[in-house]
Design a protein around this motif. Structure first.
Motif, short mmCIF file in Angstrom:
data_model
loop_
_atom_site.label_atom_id
_atom_site.label_comp_id
_atom_site.label_asym_id
_atom_site.label_seq_id
_atom_site.Cartn_x
_atom_site.Cartn_y
_atom_site.Cartn_z
N MET A 1 0.88 -1.39 0.04
CA MET A 1 -0.07 -0.05 -0.07
C MET A 1 0.80 1.20 -0.04
O MET A 1 0.56 2.27 -0.67
CB MET A 1 -0.93 -0.04 1.31
CG MET A 1 -2.00 1.16 0.99
SD MET A 1 -3.12 1.11 -0.31
CE MET A 1 -4.29 0.04 0.58
N ASP A 2 2.16 1.40 0.67
CA ASP A 2 2.78 2.05 0.79
C ASP A 2 3.31 2.52 -0.85
O ASP A 2 3.19 3.57 -1.17
CB ASP A 2 4.00 2.15 1.32
CG ASP A 2 3.84 2.00 3.04
OD1 ASP A 2 2.94 2.68 3.39
OD2 ASP A 2 4.72 1.20 3.57
N LEU A 3 3.76 1.51 -1.49
CA LEU A 3 4.10 2.00 -2.90
C LEU A 3 3.04 2.23 -3.71
O LEU A 3 3.08 2.95 -4.63
CB LEU A 3 4.84 0.43 -3.43
CG LEU A 3 6.31 0.23 -2.71
CD1 LEU A 3 6.61 -0.90 -3.11
CD2 LEU A 3 7.37 1.08 -2.82
N ALA A 4 1.90 1.69 -3.52
CA ALA A 4 0.48 2.28 -4.14
C ALA A 4 0.38 3.36 -4.24
O ALA A 4 0.15 4.14 -5.21
CB ALA A 4 -0.53 1.46 -3.41
N VAL A 5 0.52 3.97 -2.89
CA VAL A 5 0.48 5.54 -2.67
C VAL A 5 1.30 6.34 -3.60
O VAL A 5 1.02 7.33 -4.31
CB VAL A 5 0.47 6.18 -1.22
CG1 VAL A 5 0.44 7.39 -1.25
CG2 VAL A 5 -0.56 5.32 -0.53
N VAL A 6 2.73 5.86 -3.58
CA VAL A 6 3.88 6.47 -4.37
C VAL A 6 3.40 6.24 -5.71
O VAL A 6 3.55 7.37 -6.39
CB VAL A 6 5.06 5.61 -4.05
CG1 VAL A 6 6.08 6.27 -5.11
CG2 VAL A 6 5.50 5.87 -2.61
N THR A 7 3.12 5.16 -6.33
CA THR A 7 2.78 5.26 -7.77
C THR A 7 1.63 5.93 -8.35
O THR A 7 1.49 6.62 -9.26
CB THR A 7 2.84 3.76 -8.19
OG1 THR A 7 1.77 3.14 -7.46
CG2 THR A 7 4.09 3.10 -7.98
N ALA A 8 0.64 6.06 -7.54
CA ALA A 8 -0.91 6.91 -7.63
C ALA A 8 -0.21 8.21 -7.81
O ALA A 8 -0.59 8.92 -8.65
CB ALA A 8 -1.52 6.58 -6.41
N CYS A 9 0.69 8.74 -6.75
CA CYS A 9 0.91 10.28 -6.92
C CYS A 9 1.84 10.50 -8.03
O CYS A 9 1.46 11.65 -8.68
CB CYS A 9 1.59 10.62 -5.46
SG CYS A 9 0.76 10.85 -3.97
N GLU A 10 2.72 9.77 -8.19
CA GLU A 10 3.62 9.72 -9.71
C GLU A 10 2.81 9.82 -10.70
O GLU A 10 3.15 10.64 -11.67
CB GLU A 10 4.85 9.03 -9.52
CG GLU A 10 5.51 9.19 -8.13
CD GLU A 10 6.93 8.41 -8.33
OE1 GLU A 10 7.11 7.61 -9.49
OE2 GLU A 10 7.82 8.56 -7.50
N SER A 11 1.81 8.84 -10.82
CA SER A 11 1.07 9.02 -12.20
C SER A 11 -0.03 10.06 -12.08
O SER A 11 -0.35 10.29 -13.39
CB SER A 11 0.09 7.57 -12.11
OG SER A 11 1.09 6.52 -11.99
N MET A 12 -0.29 10.62 -11.05
CA MET A 12 -1.32 11.95 -11.33
C MET A 12 -0.49 12.93 -11.34
O MET A 12 -1.21 14.33 -11.41
CB MET A 12 -2.03 11.90 -9.73
CG MET A 12 -3.00 10.82 -9.68
SD MET A 12 -3.66 11.12 -7.90
CE MET A 12 -4.67 12.61 -7.96
N GLY A 13 0.83 13.03 -11.12
CA GLY A 13 1.43 14.42 -11.31
C GLY A 13 1.34 15.28 -10.03
O GLY A 13 1.43 16.50 -10.03
N VAL A 14 1.30 14.29 -8.86
CA VAL A 14 1.43 15.09 -7.60
C VAL A 14 2.60 14.77 -6.64
O VAL A 14 3.09 13.83 -7.16
CB VAL A 14 0.11 14.33 -6.88
CG1 VAL A 14 0.22 14.74 -5.29
CG2 VAL A 14 -1.05 14.51 -7.28
#
Length: 365
Positions: free
Chosen positions: A133-146
């Protein structure tokens, strides 16, 4: 006449109830899943997370860490029942559920629901308990441009990132070094008791500390709760200010001392001025009280139920197919028709109640 009029009013009110029930039933039958507006971003995040899992598998092989027999999907995200850096008990089923690429898609959805948009800054507190889940947050933010400002902890509950040779902050560091992600920990803590690893095996903890420092990571060890909260808030403010806070796992500084942080709920928590703050409050309560949205990720079973997703499934749906990628849309025409009919019946009901009674001839003066 009065009793007759009352019967007519009751009949009209019954018709209102039947009409609303029918309209709701028809609207419910018209429900259909519709892809989210950010579907492509979700797919990108999930595929990025999948690549991170593959890389971690390679790191474990390189270090001679065998894949756990409990890691049914062979993701590399499942640890051991117990090691010297294990801090608390955890549910294996929850760990396996978060080691699923679609967790990144779900994180994209929750961040959007929290009001986060490209260009925003998110602060996160990562426990080693849920590395997937930690890495899910990381990849979610990076994919969103956040932009993500994260503080990662070593300590992990059972079946989390509790291999002493490869802790979660080290996973994150190696993924960033290998170019799979661009996020680097803003700071690292030991986690566990007092957030300084006081409940860990001293020899193992010292070995971890040495490696973290050799990697150039900023290891902060502050046993005082209030001081720990203060430096974290200062870091998020200096690097941000942040637009949303994400708490993964049960780190003391995220949820606070006691049960108040857990009782606030799971998933997206919207700001509320009614959240009470005291010396024991964690970052979740503090940010909510200041008007900042929070995403709280601890009770995974409830989170899956809330989003109609399977908990610890034997087989995962293909990327892009789970309920994380869609919302339910209803045909609003049924509701509109029901409300219009209801309005007409209520007007008629009011007219019947106010209509003057017809007085018979015998009643005439």
């Amino acid at each position: 006449m009065r009793r007759k009029r009352e019967k007519r009013v009751l009949a009209l009110l019954a018709a209102v109830l039947l009409l609303l029930t029918a309209a709701a039933a028809l609207a419910r039958q018209s429900a259909r899943p519709v892809r989210t507006e950010y579907y492509e971003t979700q797919v990108e995040a999930a595929r990025r997370l999948e690549k991170c899992f593959e890389a971690v598998q390679g790191y474990k092989a390189e270090l001679g860490i065998p894949m756990s027999e409990d890691d049914l999907h062979q993701t590399g995200m499942i640890g051991l029942p117990y090691t010297g850096i294990t801090t608390t008990q955890g549910a294996l089923e929850a760990k396996r559920t978060t080691a699923w690429p679609d967790m990144a898609a779900l994180c994209v959805r929750m961040l959007y629901e929290a009001g986060v948009r490209p260009g925003d800054t998110v602060g996160a507190g990562f426990s080693g308990s849920f590395p997937g889940m930690d890495l899910a947050v990381v990849t979610a933010c990076e994919s969103m441009g956040v932009r993500l400002v994260c503080i990662a902890s070593v300590g992990a509950s059972t079946y989390g990132a509790n291999n002493p040779e490869l802790t979660f902050p080290e996973m994150l560091y190696r993924l960033e070094q290998d170019g799979l992600i661009s996020t680097r920990s803003a700071a690292v803590t030991m986690g566990g008791y007092h957030d300084v690893g006081a409940d860990m095996d001293p020899e193992l903890a010292d070995a971890v500390r040495l490696r973290l420092r050799e990697d150039g990571l900023d290891l902060v060890e502050e046993p005082d709760f209030s001081a720990n909260i203060a430096w974290r808030e200062a870091l998020y403010q200096q690097a941000g200010p942040i637009d949303c806070f994400v708490a993964v796992g049960g780190n003391l500084t995220s949820l606070g001392q006691g049960e108040s942080g857990v009782s606030l709920g799971q998933g997206v928590l919207h700001p509320s001025g009614t959240v009470r703050i005291d010396e024991s409050s964690g970052l979740v309560q503090r940010y909510l009280s200041r008007g900042l949205p929070v995403v709280n990720l601890l009770n995974i079973k409830k989170l899956m139920a809330d989003y109609d997703m399977p908990f610890d499934p034997a087989v995962w749906p293909e990327i892009g197919q789970s309920a994380a990628y869609s919302t339910i849309r209803y045909d609003r025409r049924w509701l509109a028709a029901g409300l219009a009919g209801t309005a007409g019946l209520l007007v008629l009901c009011l007219w019947v109640r106010r209509r003057p009674e017809n007085r018979g001839k015998d009643d005439a003066p």
